[in-house]
Write a protein that holds these residues in place. Structure first.
Motif, short mmCIF file in Angstrom:
data_model
loop_
_atom_site.label_atom_id
_atom_site.label_comp_id
_atom_site.label_asym_id
_atom_site.label_seq_id
_atom_site.Cartn_x
_atom_site.Cartn_y
_atom_site.Cartn_z
N VAL A 36 4.08 -1.27 15.02
CA VAL A 36 3.88 -1.67 13.63
C VAL A 36 4.91 -2.72 13.24
CG1 VAL A 36 3.98 -0.89 11.24
CG2 VAL A 36 2.84 0.51 12.94
N ARG A 37 4.44 -3.79 12.65
CA ARG A 37 5.35 -4.82 12.14
C ARG A 37 5.83 -4.41 10.76
NH1 ARG A 37 2.25 -9.85 10.48
NH2 ARG A 37 1.81 -8.49 8.69
N VAL A 38 7.11 -4.55 10.50
CA VAL A 38 7.68 -4.26 9.19
C VAL A 38 7.91 -5.58 8.47
CG1 VAL A 38 9.60 -3.26 7.93
CG2 VAL A 38 8.77 -2.15 10.00
N ASP A 39 7.19 -5.79 7.37
CA ASP A 39 7.33 -7.04 6.63
C ASP A 39 8.57 -7.04 5.74
OD1 ASP A 39 3.79 -7.11 6.27
OD2 ASP A 39 5.00 -8.36 7.58
N PHE A 40 8.86 -5.90 5.12
CA PHE A 40 10.05 -5.82 4.28
C PHE A 40 10.42 -4.36 4.07
CE2 PHE A 40 6.46 -5.63 1.45
CZ PHE A 40 6.82 -4.70 0.48
N VAL A 41 11.66 -4.15 3.67
CA VAL A 41 12.19 -2.83 3.36
C VAL A 41 12.66 -2.84 1.92
CG1 VAL A 41 13.93 -1.09 3.94
CG2 VAL A 41 12.90 -2.51 5.76
N ASP A 42 12.21 -1.86 1.12
CA ASP A 42 12.60 -1.85 -0.28
C ASP A 42 13.97 -1.19 -0.46
OD1 ASP A 42 12.25 0.92 -0.27
OD2 ASP A 42 10.22 0.80 -1.09
N GLU A 43 14.38 -1.13 -1.74
CA GLU A 43 15.73 -0.63 -2.00
C GLU A 43 15.88 0.85 -1.67
OE1 GLU A 43 13.41 0.18 -5.66
OE2 GLU A 43 13.57 -1.45 -4.22
N ASN A 44 14.77 1.55 -1.53
CA ASN A 44 14.82 2.96 -1.16
C ASN A 44 14.84 3.16 0.35
OD1 ASN A 44 14.67 3.82 -3.88
ND2 ASN A 44 12.45 3.53 -3.86
N GLY A 45 14.78 2.06 1.08
CA GLY A 45 14.78 2.16 2.54
C GLY A 45 13.40 2.34 3.14
N ASP A 46 12.35 2.32 2.29
CA ASP A 46 10.99 2.48 2.81
C ASP A 46 10.51 1.18 3.44
OD1 ASP A 46 10.79 5.10 1.96
OD2 ASP A 46 10.08 4.53 -0.03
N SER A 47 9.81 1.28 4.56
CA SER A 47 9.29 0.12 5.26
C SER A 47 7.84 -0.12 4.88
CB SER A 47 9.41 0.33 6.77
OG SER A 47 10.77 0.50 7.14
N TRP A 48 7.50 -1.40 4.73
CA TRP A 48 6.16 -1.76 4.31
C TRP A 48 5.64 -2.90 5.19
CZ3 TRP A 48 3.81 0.52 -0.07
CH2 TRP A 48 4.64 1.39 -0.78
N GLU A 49 4.31 -2.96 5.35
CA GLU A 49 3.69 -4.07 6.08
C GLU A 49 2.48 -4.58 5.32
OE1 GLU A 49 1.79 -3.38 9.77
OE2 GLU A 49 0.55 -1.76 9.04
N GLU A 50 2.16 -5.85 5.55
CA GLU A 50 0.93 -6.42 5.00
C GLU A 50 -0.18 -6.26 6.02
OE1 GLU A 50 2.37 -9.90 1.95
OE2 GLU A 50 1.52 -10.47 3.89
N TYR A 51 -1.39 -6.04 5.52
CA TYR A 51 -2.53 -5.93 6.42
C TYR A 51 -3.78 -6.48 5.75
CZ TYR A 51 -4.07 -1.78 3.77
OH TYR A 51 -4.50 -0.92 2.79
N ILE A 52 -4.78 -6.70 6.56
CA ILE A 52 -6.03 -7.31 6.09
C ILE A 52 -7.08 -6.23 5.85
CG2 ILE A 52 -7.93 -8.84 6.73
CD1 ILE A 52 -5.41 -10.34 6.07
N VAL A 53 -7.80 -6.36 4.74
CA VAL A 53 -8.92 -5.45 4.46
C VAL A 53 -10.20 -6.28 4.42
CG1 VAL A 53 -9.94 -3.89 2.79
CG2 VAL A 53 -7.48 -3.88 3.14
N PHE A 54 -11.17 -5.91 5.24
CA PHE A 54 -12.45 -6.60 5.29
C PHE A 54 -13.48 -5.86 4.45
CE2 PHE A 54 -10.60 -7.67 9.50
CZ PHE A 54 -10.61 -9.04 9.40
N HIS A 55 -14.48 -6.59 3.98
CA HIS A 55 -15.68 -6.01 3.38
C HIS A 55 -16.22 -4.93 4.33
CE1 HIS A 55 -19.93 -5.86 2.28
NE2 HIS A 55 -19.72 -6.65 1.24
N HIS A 56 -16.56 -3.76 3.78
CA HIS A 56 -16.86 -2.62 4.66
C HIS A 56 -18.08 -2.87 5.54
CE1 HIS A 56 -19.87 -1.55 1.61
NE2 HIS A 56 -20.37 -0.69 2.46
#
Length: 852
Positions: A524-544
């Motif tokens: 998993v790529r980590v895009d950024f870490v917030d001030e609480n130390g939680d890791s987040w990533e961006e991802y793509i959502v396609f039409h179902h």
């Protein structure tokens, strides 16, 4: 026992889960279709509750007839909007005991005989308002009004013509339109009327006739005169054999004006009136009161005065088996079965509508006003009741045709796709009329059915050629419904079916979202870490549905795709070259004409064109529509109406990317429906009615994305230091899963301070309205149009109107300087020369300025 009620958040969160995270669909359903009372209390948690409400009510009617459907059978047809989707008014009104409203989506009104007097004009105005307050869209024709300059026997001596009355009816619509889908109006006039040119030009002046759609009824003689470049004779009265007024005109000059205005402002639409009348089954009974005179606001239901129609759509995508695969096929047998049931359900809804009309009449009788005041409304609904029972008109339509075509491996706009779509519509027409004949055996034919009147009708003959046994049975047993079919724009309901509405080409959204991830997972790529130390990533959502295609073709639906890879995926799919700007527009018009042969009413479809198309192309499209057998046609050129379907050029996009201000407020931003956890925010402080107010504006890429505003009450902890103008709005959840929005800022020393629970700091009514405004912002409406939307809100209390003014003032700060305040006049010099400057309005003519 009182019905269980739910808070907005309870219903929204449960519905968000129902729609698998689709925030727009969830908001639309809770705000528009969930059962609620006049105080806003919500009595349905998810669409499951709504579909059981519909199923139970229709099952109650089914018990009156042979072979009645059960509530479970009906629910299975409605569940998850998969097969049969009742449209707005039926979906809102069936089983709704909290409001007294009609189940009809659309009405046409008009008086018999001479109706060219102030008394008649004002009577129509009142009837229009009475219908709109019950949620109905209304159409009426103005061809009966004397042309400008005609002699009259009142103090004016001469007639003012059509245009002032267009404005009257438009203003009435704007007056009644509030709190939901009310106030849609269609005004039409015959091209034969001497004032038709003025009618065509009426909306070209900014701010005029803004409460109505307008269409011109064009006859074959006029179109032949256009094609042959000959003269055409206008007259009044338009249908008279001995007219009082005649005028010869150059048909091409007037036609060029129609084309130019449509190219420039998307109106007028054109109604090919001789085609409508020639093909109309109800007009076989014209002498019995079923003479078609106009259409509903979207144009898909030509109607006689005081007839109405309820709408229902069948989700075509659901009948594709093995979608997007080499083994894909359309289940015609299941489709025919469900079309028959849909027609039956529509007939049941007529019985439910009769109950609603009786309730309306009962309310009128119980109202405290005098009989003189109540008489118009009572007589109106008596006329509607009579016409509805005489004809039992229905409007079975379709949705998701674009998705169906793609799922079959066909490309929208090609000959193969058009031929398949026509075969589906032909099957639908035969199945619906077969169902109506079968119901005539069980329930009786519509009151005035007479096969001798219909036997030479082109549409009925077409059915007979395709299925001789059907028409033989129709002759023997009759038919339950005078007309059955339409293709209407499915509007917000298409958001809930997650499909493409009507016969429009598809649009394939691709969203970017963020999610919390485990940083120890190496994949998993980590895009950024917030001030609480939680890791987040961006991802793509396609039409179902696109995801379904990917799975069928063996593409991973979980891997990380680059933008270039996404482009290649889309190019390889059946959705490629299937957006509005990709389609061959002439082919689309021809497709509409081929499908129109199997629709007894009409088809509402707008041809969406890029900004750079020529007037000549619009001319060709309109002429081709007439030649192809379309009953009407409307075009929309990108940008021809400010703030509607605006698309930016690549050059504009590059400029906006470099801009540090809000230069892209008019561009459609990348839609990010899943709110990021953190948003930059501006703080705006101002005064409203001598009270100190504060607004927190969440920003995404520098553009307003959400808003919280209200009184800056220090008891609620909202008194910020004077120097705090910026910060961050953070979306959080507590241990119970309850959502909260916190505002965080840095003080002079650089320490972070957090104000928790912005959503609880203001009046709850403010919070609910703010959700609606934030939803509009989130999905990319241009800022000037959001301001205009807020200005137009008709709210009931002084407090909430004060809040509305606060929202308006806060959002004006984000309008680019020099933006025109369209439709507004300077209070000093009276000219429409106002622009926005630093959130204030300034007159470029006299220099007057006004803030707030």
């Amino acid at each position: 026992m009182a019905e269980k009620s739910y808070t907005f958040d309870e219903a929204y969160n449960a519905t968000l889960n129902y729609f698998e995270g689709d925030e727009l669909a969830a908001k639309v359903w809770v705000n528009k279709y969930a059962l609620k009372d006049a105080l806003g209390n919500i009595y349905e948690k998810t669409p499951v509750d709504m579909h059981w409400r519909l199923a139970n009510e229709i099952a109650r009617i089914e018990k009156k007839y042979e072979n009645g459907l059960t509530a479970q059978e009906l629910y299975d047809l409605f569940d998850r909007f998969k097969y049969i989707v009742p449209q707005g008014s039926p979906m809102t009104g069936i089983g709704n005991n909290y409001q007294i409203a009609s189940l009809s989506n659309c009405f046409v009104i008009g008086l018999d005989g001479e109706a060219d007097s102030y008394g008649a004009i004002i009577r129509i105005d009142e009837e229009q308002v009475q219908l709109m307050k019950r949620r109905g869209g209304v159409g009426h024709d103005l061809s009966h009004i004397r042309p400008k300059g005609s002699p009259v026997k009142n103090s004016a001596l001469t007639s003012t013509g059509l245009v002032p009355f267009m404005e009257r009816y438009s203003n009435s619509t704007r007056e009644v339109a509030q709190d939901g889908r009310r106030g849609a109006l269609m005004l039409s006039v015959s091209i034969k009327h001497p004032d038709s040119e003025s009618f065509i030009d009426a909306k070209m002046e900014q701010g005029k006739v803004t409460g109505a759609n307008i269409s011109v009824k064009i006859d074959d003689d006029f179109m032949k005169a256009v094609v042959d470049n000959t003269q055409y004779t206008q007259q009044y009265p338009v249908d008279s054999k001995n007219p009082k007024t005649t005028k010869d005109i150059d048909a091409n000059d007037l036609w060029k004006k129609i084309v130019h205005n449509a190219w420039r402002s998307a109106e007028p639409g054109v109604l090919f009136w001789d085609t409508i009348i020639r093909e109309s089954v109800p007009d076989c009974y014209a002498d019995l009161g079923f003479r078609t005179v106009s259409t509903n606001p979207c144009g898909e239901i030509p109607l006689c005065p005081y007839d109405s129609c309820r709408l229902l759509a069948i989700n075509l995508y659901s009948y594709v088996v093995n979608p997007f695969s080499d083994e894909a096929y359309f289940d015609f047998e299941l489709f025919k079965k469900h079309v028959g049931l849909a027609q039956r359900i529509m007939d049941d809804i007529i019985d439910l509508e009769m109950e609603k009309i009786e309730l309306i009449l009962k309310k009128v009788d119980e109202d405290p006003e005098s009989e003189e005041v109540k008489n118009t409304e009572r007589h109106l609904w008596e006329k509607i009741r009579k016409k509805t029972l005489q004809g039992r008109r229905t409007g079975v339509g379709i949705t998701a045709e674009g998705d169906m075509i793609a799922a079959m491996g066909l490309r929208y706009g090609t000959d193969d796709a058009t031929a398949f779509a026509e075969e589906v519509q032909r099957t639908l027409a035969l199945a619906a009329y077969r169902s109506s004949v079968e119901m005539a055996k069980e329930r009786g034919a519509f009151e005035i059915f007479d096969f001798e009147r219909e036997k030479n009708n082109p549409f009925i003959n077409r059915l007979g050629e395709a299925d001789p046994a059907l028409v033989k049975d129709m002759e023997k047993y009759g038919r339950r419904n005078i007309a059955c079919l339409t293709i209407a724009p499915t509007g917000t309901t298409s958001l809930m079916t997650q499909s493409t509405s009507g016969i429009e080409p598809v649009f394939l959204p691709v969203y970017k979202r963020r999610r919390k991830v485990n940083p120890n997972d190496k994949d998993v790529r980590v895009d950024f870490v917030d001030e609480n130390g939680d890791s987040w990533e961006e991802y793509i959502v396609f039409h179902h549905k696109f995801v379904t295609w990917m799975e069928q073709k063996g593409y991973s639906t979980t891997k990380r795709y680059s933008n270039e890879e996404i482009d290649k995926l889309v190019e390889a799919s059946p959705y490629y070259k299937a957006t509005s700007n990709d389609v061959d527009w002439l082919q689309k018009v021809k497709m509409q004409g081929r499908m129109q042969k199997w629709v007894d009413h009409s088809i509402s479809v707008t041809i969406n064109l890029p900004a750079d198309v020529s007037e000549d192309l619009v001319n060709k499209l309109y002429v081709e529509a007439w030649k192809s057998g379309c009953k009407g046609c409307t075009v929309y050129r990108d940008g021809s109406r400010a703030g509607v379907l605006v698309a930016a050029s690549e050059e504009d996009k590059k400029k906006s990317e470099k801009s540090e201000d809000c230069g892209d407020c008019y561009e459609r931003p990348l839609v990010v429906p899943q709110r990021p956890r953190e948003l930059d925010a501006d703080v705006i402080k101002f005064q409203n009615n001598k009270e100190k107010w504060i607004a927190f504006i969440g920003l995404l890429d520098g553009r307003p994305y959400e808003i919280f505003t209200g009184i800056a009450d220090d008891e609620e902890g909202l008194m910020l230091p004077k120097n705090v103008n910026h910060g961050t709005i953070i979306k959080t959840y507590n241990d119970e899963g309850e959502r909260s929005y916190d505002f965080q800022f840095k003080n002079k020393r650089g320490y972070k301070t957090t104000i928790e629970g912005l959503n609880d700091k203001f009046n709850p009514e403010f919070w609910n309205y703010a959700k609606l405004i934030s939803g509009v912002l989130r999905y990319g409406m241009p800022i000037d149009q959001v301001v205009k939307l807020v200005q137009g809100l008709e709210l009931n209390s002084e407090t909430i109107n004060t809040w509305k003014n606060g929202v308006e003032r806060a959002l004006k700060k984000y309008l680019p300087n020099e933006t025109e305040a369209k439709g507004q006049k300077c209070p000093v010099c009276g000219l429409e020369t106002l622009i926005y400057q630093e959130g204030c309005m300034k007159c470029t003519n006299c220099g007057a300025s006004k803030c707030g």
